[in-house]
Design a protein around this motif. Structure first.
Motif, PDB file in Angstrom:
ATOM      1  N   TRP A 198       0.843  -1.202   0.000  1.00  0.00           N
ATOM      2  CA  TRP A 198       0.000   0.000   0.000  1.00  0.00           C
ATOM      3  C   TRP A 198       0.877   1.251   0.000  1.00  0.00           C
ATOM      4  N   CYS A 199       0.337   2.292  -0.595  1.00  0.00           N
ATOM      5  CA  CYS A 199       0.946   3.628  -0.485  1.00  0.00           C
ATOM      6  C   CYS A 199      -0.096   4.592   0.053  1.00  0.00           C
ATOM      7  N   LEU A 200       0.249   5.290   1.123  1.00  0.00           N
ATOM      8  CA  LEU A 200      -0.533   6.429   1.601  1.00  0.00           C
ATOM      9  C   LEU A 200       0.123   7.684   1.053  1.00  0.00           C
ATOM     10  N   ILE A 224       1.043  13.075  -5.605  1.00  0.00           N
ATOM     11  CA  ILE A 224       1.914  11.990  -6.031  1.00  0.00           C
ATOM     12  C   ILE A 224       1.175  10.650  -6.064  1.00  0.00           C
ATOM     13  N   GLY A 225      -0.040  10.610  -5.518  1.00  0.00           N
ATOM     14  CA  GLY A 225      -0.770   9.354  -5.426  1.00  0.00           C
ATOM     15  C   GLY A 225      -0.996   8.659  -6.759  1.00  0.00           C
ATOM     16  N   PRO A 226      -1.679   9.301  -7.722  1.00  0.00           N
ATOM     17  CA  PRO A 226      -1.890   8.648  -9.019  1.00  0.00           C
ATOM     18  C   PRO A 226      -0.581   8.317  -9.731  1.00  0.00           C
ATOM     19  N   ILE A 227       0.453   9.132  -9.511  1.00  0.00           N
ATOM     20  CA  ILE A 227       1.752   8.876 -10.142  1.00  0.00           C
ATOM     21  C   ILE A 227       2.357   7.588  -9.591  1.00  0.00           C
ATOM     22  N   THR A 228       2.339   7.431  -8.270  1.00  0.00           N
ATOM     23  CA  THR A 228       2.898   6.235  -7.652  1.00  0.00           C
ATOM     24  C   THR A 228       2.120   4.988  -8.056  1.00  0.00           C
ATOM     25  N   ALA A 229       0.790   5.113  -8.075  1.00  0.00           N
ATOM     26  CA  ALA A 229      -0.041   3.978  -8.484  1.00  0.00           C
ATOM     27  C   ALA A 229       0.267   3.568  -9.921  1.00  0.00           C
ATOM     28  N   THR A 230       0.466   4.554 -10.796  1.00  0.00           N
ATOM     29  CA  THR A 230       0.738   4.265 -12.204  1.00  0.00           C
ATOM     30  C   THR A 230       2.138   3.712 -12.398  1.00  0.00           C
ATOM     31  N   ARG A 231       3.120   4.268 -11.677  1.00  0.00           N
ATOM     32  CA  ARG A 231       4.511   3.837 -11.849  1.00  0.00           C
ATOM     33  C   ARG A 231       4.748   2.420 -11.351  1.00  0.00           C
ATOM     34  N   LEU A 232       4.140   2.072 -10.200  1.00  0.00           N
ATOM     35  CA  LEU A 232       4.481   0.817  -9.546  1.00  0.00           C
ATOM     36  C   LEU A 232       3.318  -0.165  -9.434  1.00  0.00           C
ATOM     37  N   GLY A 233       2.110   0.271  -9.721  1.00  0.00           N
ATOM     38  CA  GLY A 233       0.966  -0.610  -9.587  1.00  0.00           C
ATOM     39  C   GLY A 233       0.572  -0.886  -8.152  1.00  0.00           C
ATOM     40  N   ILE A 234       1.045  -0.067  -7.218  1.00  0.00           N
ATOM     41  CA  ILE A 234       0.731  -0.252  -5.802  1.00  0.00           C
ATOM     42  C   ILE A 234      -0.632   0.365  -5.495  1.00  0.00           C
TER      43      ILE A 234
END
Length: 428
Positions: free
Chosen positions: A305-307, A381-391
């Motif tokens: 997960w990423c918060l 940064i949320g959508p960026i992290t989700a897109t970059r890593l699939g987390i």
């Protein structure tokens, strides 16, 4: 929520953190200093890493810091719980050939960085701070303390200002004064060099910002408010640092990660931004140390997960029509869960449920945030992290007023509560 003694102590510590972090480079360094004092080992990207279960580590890349704790029972498929934030704030950056002036005034040539509320920078004592690259290859941090000011034109010379509003020309009317004299005989870089105890002649490059020099302050009825520069997003960075300091070395649970990126205010597209490779680089090396093959790493990230923590808008009592008519978070009523139908925030139903569980564990009340349909929504940064890593990613934060002002306003209890939820999140 009532302001507790612990929340007031937390706010004072945040004031210390912001004072030590006038630029993203200082914020990264202060994050590293605090975590090293808490027992984290600093690694260099250029070196081979000896990363073992039970260890606590950090690495700095320019104005960004990533730190993590490995539980004692960590294996190749252990998931990560990543608390993401950013170290930069809107403002002004020093231009090349920065010493200017006219008519007996010394001025500094600056460029607008991100999207600051320009008028909020008027009539404040400002400081220059950032990094200097020297001829001998060293990079040092510099901070002049209070040095500059953007003086507003007197009302006598602009009689319509209170009726017509004030719109500053970004080039002509945002160049601060820092002294008196002939610009051809002065050098603002010498002020920076002196603050770092180096020679101005040795400076070969610099990344220097302007920052408000005033310290953060608690005030208001029952000490409800906290005002400071750079709460966007040092409030979240500080919450992650404190929570990670307190996390200790766990026997089991997820890999607890603090990812404090730079350049969010510009879109995150840099080597130290969330859209760059920094987090992926660090996670790859951590899972390599756990002997994870590509399949095991993908399994670990699928369980991670990423918060993504950043500030959001509190309802403004004088401009309530700018907010959603029903969902109206307010200072002092808890951290916020940020939602957007167009994925400007990454939160979905599963993320909402997970956030609720972490808040329940921390005994923290939460609020929701959604934009008025007529007001464009920012992103994080949320959508960026989700897109970059699939987390799986959840966008959260604290409600504030005066976002992107030189001095923003938060609730003392919200700041402390965000840290408490971050602690529950790190614990898994």
């Amino acid at each position: 929520m009532p302001v507790t003694p612990d929340a007031l102590i937390h706010a004072e510590d945040l004031a210390d953190f912001v004072a030590a972090s006038p630029s993203s480079y200082h914020a990264a360094a202060e994050t590293a200093r605090r975590l090293k004092d808490a027992g984290f080992e600093r690694l260099r990207e250029e070196d081979a890493w000896q990363v073992t279960p039970g260890g606590r580590y950090l690495v700095v890349r320019d104005g960004a810091t990533i730190a993590w704790t490995l539980p004692a029972d960590a294996v190749a498929t252990t998931p990560a719980h990543i608390f993401g934030a950013h170290t930069d704030s809107p403002g002004f950056k020093l231009k090349p050939q920065p010493t200017t002036g006219s008519r007996g005034w010394l001025q500094a040539a600056v460029e607008v960085y991100g999207g600051p509320l320009l008028n909020s920078w008027l009539d404040r004592e400002l400081r220059l701070a950032g990094r200097l690259a020297l001829a001998d290859g060293r990079v040092v941090l510099a901070d002049t303390g209070a040095l500059l000011r953007l003086p507003q034109l007197a009302v006598h010379l602009d009689r319509g200002v209170n009726n017509n509003g004030l719109a500053l020309d970004k080039q002509a009317e945002t160049q601060p004064v820092w002294g008196l004299g002939d610009a051809s005989e002065a050098d603002v870089l010498a002020e920076l060099a002196a603050s770092a105890d180096v020679s101005a002649a040795d400076i070969r490059g610099y990344d220097v910002m302007i920052a408000d020099s005033a310290r953060g302050a608690v005030f208001g009825r029952d000490d409800a408010f906290f005002a400071s520069g750079r709460l966007d997003d040092l409030a979240s960075v500080h919450a992650g640092v404190v929570a990670l300091e307190r996390a200790g070395s766990a026997e089991s649970g997820p890999i607890a990660v603090l990812a404090a990126f730079d350049h969010e205010e510009l879109g995150s597209n840099s080597r130290s931004g969330a859209a760059g490779p920094f987090l992926d680089d660090v996670l790859s090396r951590v899972y390599d140390a756990l002997d994870a093959d590509s399949s095991q790493r993908r399994r670990a990230l699928a369980s991670s997960w990423c918060l993504s923590s950043d500030v959001g808008h509190s309802v403004h009592p004088n401009y309530a029509q700018k907010h959603d008519p029903v969902v109206q978070p307010v200072l002092g009523s808890g951290p916020i869960l940020k939602l957007n139908a167009n994925q400007r925030y990454a939160t979905d139903a599963l993320g909402s449920a997970a956030w609720s569980a972490w808040c329940d564990t921390a005994d923290v009340v939460t609020q929701e945030f959604v934009s008025n349909n007529n007001v464009p929504c920012g992103s994080t940064i949320g959508p960026i992290t989700a897109t970059r890593l699939g987390i799986r990613t959840v966008d959260v934060g604290i409600p504030i007023l005066s976002m992107h002002s030189a001095r923003e306003l938060a609730g003392v209890s919200d700041l402390h509560d965000l840290t408490r939820v971050a602690g529950a999140f790190f614990a898994g």
